[in-house]
Enzyme design. Structure first.
Site, PDB file in Angstrom:
ATOM      1  CG  HIS A   1      -2.080  -0.735   1.315  1.00  0.00           C
ATOM      2  ND1 HIS A   1      -2.491  -1.424   2.437  1.00  0.00           N
ATOM      3  CD2 HIS A   1      -3.052  -0.938   0.373  1.00  0.00           C
ATOM      4  CE1 HIS A   1      -3.654  -2.033   2.189  1.00  0.00           C
ATOM      5  NE2 HIS A   1      -4.007  -1.757   0.945  1.00  0.00           N
TER       6      HIS A   1
ATOM      7  CB  CYS B   1      -2.633   0.174   8.714  1.00  0.00           C
ATOM      8  SG  CYS B   1      -1.264  -0.012   7.586  1.00  0.00           S
TER       9      CYS B   1
HETATM   10  N1  ARG Z   1      -3.534  -7.314   6.622  1.00  0.00           N
HETATM   11  C1  ARG Z   1      -3.975  -6.115   5.996  1.00  0.00           C
HETATM   12  C2  ARG Z   1      -3.975  -6.283   4.487  1.00  0.00           C
HETATM   13  O1  ARG Z   1      -3.076  -6.895   3.984  1.00  0.00           O
HETATM   14  C3  ARG Z   1      -3.131  -4.955   6.392  1.00  0.00           C
HETATM   15  C4  ARG Z   1      -3.646  -3.651   5.895  1.00  0.00           C
HETATM   16  C5  ARG Z   1      -2.772  -2.507   6.258  1.00  0.00           C
HETATM   17  N2  ARG Z   1      -3.365  -1.291   5.918  1.00  0.00           N
HETATM   18  C6  ARG Z   1      -2.753  -0.270   5.339  1.00  0.00           C
HETATM   19  N3  ARG Z   1      -3.384   0.856   5.241  1.00  0.00           N
HETATM   20  N4  ARG Z   1      -1.553  -0.395   4.810  1.00  0.00           N
HETATM   21  O2  ARG Z   1      -4.858  -5.818   3.800  1.00  0.00           O
END
Ligand code: ARG
Length: 271
Positions: A169, A265
């Site tokens: 992300h 996150c």
């Molecule tokens: N386990 C989650 C996923 O892989 C983590 C999300 C993390 N969120 C973020 N905004 N980077 O989707």
């Protein structure tokens, strides 16, 4: 050193009551590794209470069983000027989170809530600066969502290609420090050569993170204009932040890191 000041923010967070690592959709997630749920809750509460101690408002979304990643509220929507663009998740495991977010916004008086046509994981991949909406692609959000987000918010979108699966992300590799002054910090290694050149052109004074701090998810940080809340293991970022007049606040979110997430996150900003 530029004078820094915090402005009051509103954040949406979701308690990690049902947090687990039961599947793997990014390289950080290993379902065989145990998660200490009590510790996860304590670490999350520490983050929430820190925001409140700085005068920010934290709204809470009710967690749902069977949605272990709901704690990562940043992915559930993007809110700019009180208008909401919902999320559409890339992986089936998280699909149902989008409707929970949309429902929360409707129940809380937001009149402009749009269900997106294309896959986008909210603030996970969209970052708002005063001039631009920075948008990540390559792992989660579709390039098609970039046009959609630009049209909806009427802000110029800068598309950025993520190339390292650990930084799946945008918010794992880039953080907006000062949304009024277009100031960011980022880890160049997460981006394609062309996207690195774009970032250098738009943000020549950016704080550049080293790999050791990026790998501690140090870029997954939240700034209120003065305080920068970030994983405490990203030790190399503290001094450069202080030199720029910020007050870094280190937090331990070890349990959420097992799912590939940290401070940002867990935090959706209600702009
Ligand atoms: N386990 C989650 C996923 O892989 C983590 C999300 C993390 N969120 C973020 N905004 N980077 O989707």
């Amino acid at each position: 050193m530029p004078p820094r000041s915090a402005t009051a923010r509103r954040y949406l967070m979701c308690p990690p009551e049902h947090f687990r690592v039961t599947y793997s959709i990014n390289p950080w997630m290993d379902p065989a590794k145990p998660v200490d749920l009590k510790l996860a809750v304590a670490q999350w509460e520490d983050l929430r209470d820190r925001y409140r101690s700085f005068g920010h408002t934290v709204e809470e979304l009710e967690p749902r069983p069977g949605l272990p990643d709901m704690v990562f509220t940043a992915n559930g929507a993007t809110v700019v000027d009180g208008r909401v663009l919902g999320a559409r998740f890339a992986h089936a495991e998280r699909t149902a989170e989008a409707a929970v977010h949309a429902e929360w916004f409707r129940a809380h008086g937001y009149r402009d809530v749009r269900e997106p046509e294309h896959i986008n994981e909210g603030e996970g991949d969209f970052a708002v600066t005063s001039s631009w909406l920075l948008a990540g692609r390559g792992f989660r959000s579709s390039p098609l969502s970039h046009a959609e987000v630009q049209e909806y918010f009427g802000r110029p979108v800068i598309g950025l290609d993520l190339v390292d699966p650990r930084y799946y992300h945008l918010d794992t590799a880039l953080c907006v420090l000062d949304a009024d002054g277009d100031e960011i910090m980022y880890y160049p290694g997460a981006f394609s050569p062309g996207s690195r050149a774009v970032l250098e052109r738009l943000f020549p004074d950016a704080l550049i993170a080293a790999e050791a701090d990026a790998v501690a998810l140090g870029l997954n940080a939240v700034s209120d204009g003065l305080h920068v809340l970030l994983p405490q293991a990203a030790v190399g970022l503290f001094e450069p932040l202080r030199e720029r007049g910020y007050e870094p606040v280190g937090l331990d979110l070890s349990e959420l890191l097992k799912s590939g997430g940290s401070v940002k996150c867990c935090t959706q900003e209600l702009r």
